[in-house]
Scaffold this active site. Sequence first.
Site, PDB file in Angstrom:
ATOM      1  N   VAL A  91       0.851  -1.194   0.000  1.00 53.26           N
ATOM      2  CA  VAL A  91       0.000   0.000   0.000  1.00 53.26           C
ATOM      3  C   VAL A  91       0.886   1.243   0.000  1.00 53.26           C
ATOM      4  CG1 VAL A  91      -1.780   1.287   1.223  1.00 53.26           C
ATOM      5  CG2 VAL A  91      -1.811  -1.226   1.234  1.00 53.26           C
ATOM      6  N   VAL A 109       1.015   5.681  -1.429  1.00 52.21           N
ATOM      7  CA  VAL A 109       0.526   6.844  -2.165  1.00 52.21           C
ATOM      8  C   VAL A 109       1.731   7.735  -2.440  1.00 52.21           C
ATOM      9  CG1 VAL A 109      -0.922   8.903  -2.097  1.00 52.21           C
ATOM     10  CG2 VAL A 109      -1.778   6.756  -1.132  1.00 52.21           C
ATOM     11  N   ARG A 158      -2.932  13.527   0.817  1.00 54.58           N
ATOM     12  CA  ARG A 158      -4.022  14.352   1.338  1.00 54.58           C
ATOM     13  C   ARG A 158      -5.055  14.721   0.267  1.00 54.58           C
ATOM     14  NH1 ARG A 158      -2.295  14.876   6.288  1.00 54.58           N
ATOM     15  NH2 ARG A 158      -0.077  15.190   6.734  1.00 54.58           N
ATOM     16  N   ARG A 159      -5.278  13.780  -0.626  1.00 53.43           N
ATOM     17  CA  ARG A 159      -6.307  13.967  -1.649  1.00 53.43           C
ATOM     18  C   ARG A 159      -7.347  12.846  -1.603  1.00 53.43           C
ATOM     19  NH1 ARG A 159      -2.922  15.372  -7.091  1.00 53.43           N
ATOM     20  NH2 ARG A 159      -5.003  15.001  -7.984  1.00 53.43           N
ATOM     21  N   GLY A 160      -7.300  12.036  -0.544  1.00 53.39           N
ATOM     22  CA  GLY A 160      -8.288  10.974  -0.384  1.00 53.39           C
ATOM     23  C   GLY A 160      -7.972   9.690  -1.108  1.00 53.39           C
ATOM     24  N   THR A 182      -7.906   6.521   1.277  1.00 49.79           N
ATOM     25  CA  THR A 182      -9.274   6.166   1.673  1.00 49.79           C
ATOM     26  C   THR A 182     -10.013   5.505   0.517  1.00 49.79           C
ATOM     27  OG1 THR A 182      -9.360   7.948   3.302  1.00 49.79           O
ATOM     28  CG2 THR A 182     -11.465   7.079   2.517  1.00 49.79           C
ATOM     29  N   SER A 228       2.938  -0.333   8.490  1.00 48.36           N
ATOM     30  CA  SER A 228       4.090   0.544   8.621  1.00 48.36           C
ATOM     31  C   SER A 228       3.808   1.638   9.648  1.00 48.36           C
ATOM     32  CB  SER A 228       4.446   1.172   7.264  1.00 48.36           C
ATOM     33  OG  SER A 228       3.325   1.862   6.726  1.00 48.36           O
ATOM     34  N   TYR A 262      -4.114   2.691   9.718  1.00 57.58           N
ATOM     35  CA  TYR A 262      -5.064   1.632   9.386  1.00 57.58           C
ATOM     36  C   TYR A 262      -6.160   1.472  10.424  1.00 57.58           C
ATOM     37  CZ  TYR A 262      -1.806   0.793   5.681  1.00 57.58           C
ATOM     38  OH  TYR A 262      -1.023   0.954   4.575  1.00 57.58           O
ATOM     39  N   PHE A 307       4.495  -9.829   4.884  1.00 62.40           N
ATOM     40  CA  PHE A 307       4.078  -9.936   3.494  1.00 62.40           C
ATOM     41  C   PHE A 307       3.809  -8.566   2.924  1.00 62.40           C
ATOM     42  CE2 PHE A 307       0.508 -10.696   6.379  1.00 62.40           C
ATOM     43  CZ  PHE A 307      -0.435  -9.773   5.975  1.00 62.40           C
TER      44      PHE A 307
END
Length: 418
Positions: free
Chosen positions: A91, A93, A99-101, A104, A127, A132, A418
Amino acid sequence: MVTDYEGTRPEPVIRELRQDEWAPWYDNLIRAFGAQPEPAEERELWDALTERTRSIGAWDGPDCVGTAGAFSFRLTVPGGASVPAAGITMVSVAATHRRRGLLTAMMRRQLDDIRSWGESLAVLTASEPDIYGRFGYAAGTFGLHGEIDTSRVRLSVPAGTDDVRLRYAAPAEVLDVCEAVYARLVPRRPGMLARRPGWERLGVLDAQEHRDGASPLQCVVAERDGEITGYARFRTKLGWGPSGHDGTVTLSDLAGVDPATEAALWRFLFGIDLTSKLVVRGRPVDEAWQHQVSDIRRCLLRLRDSLHVRLVDVGAALEARTYQAPVDVVLEVDDPFCPWNTGRWRLTGDTKGAACRPTTDPADLALSVRELGAAYLGGVSLAALGAAGRVRELREGALTDTAVAFGSPVAPWLPHGF
């Protein structure tokens, strides 16, 4: 995701990963985690293990700016059942799109997908745990870290240990028999993962740049009556101090099918020549060697969160495990991110099985889906969560009874990341 008003640049598009997009997708992940290049063998393995149809990316035009994947695992739960679980992974970004969604939106897409696949559990290693928790995940297992002063700590072993024979073996050459030992252990402990083909290679990756000056990966296998009953993988790093040798053994992995085998492997690690410290990471919190050492203080133990658990389908997940004491309780569950779980659920069960159905009966306990995730594998007490103000008791005595039922005689443990 769509534009907010006319003239705004379109937001990144989230979609399933295509077969030929893995390299830029994975490069975005590596950049988000510090941009340190991986050895070719490790990169090739993750390429082979990535399940494209269970992975998504966020694309801003031709550029990948977000990643998320879900491995197909089977997770051991209390009672020994092997339950399908989505192993959330990779995962990220891009820093240019924070901070642009995006996160989510990817979490929303993932949990909807997991529900559509008929899987009641999602799990991950975090992390940053705080991130989460917003999406309903909570730490359900913990790993034990330690630095054992083997020059001063003695190990007392159980009867039968001397019947176990140890021999060195090249890690890659005994990979299949070691994996067979691991497979025998999976049903015995909640939190363990039934590995699909290819995952066994993760344990023998041995790039020089990851050794930190230590030896190549070494392996010993344990045998009794002609059968391999365990193994240990480790590295050694020699050093010298004012009093002489001061080397370190770093344990990578250890598994034994019985107490004597485990003790033989630990005794071996304690006694490797020219070393005076044994470093262990992420071991089960109830592992027997802690009760065999002469001085627990000189083991410098500490805990760290490991597997984070999320119930995607409360009813199916609670039915999938058993309970170590009879339970009949109505749970008032709050789950704003997966609203299909919100409501009252009557859970009845014992050591033989369980049922969990929606109900309109008065609630006995009120909690969020995070508390259920934390307690699900039996390693976190609902009573402790109640003392922390995270579970409300609505019927006197319900919290203690339910906490006992949710417990596990064996601590849950995640054997690898993992």
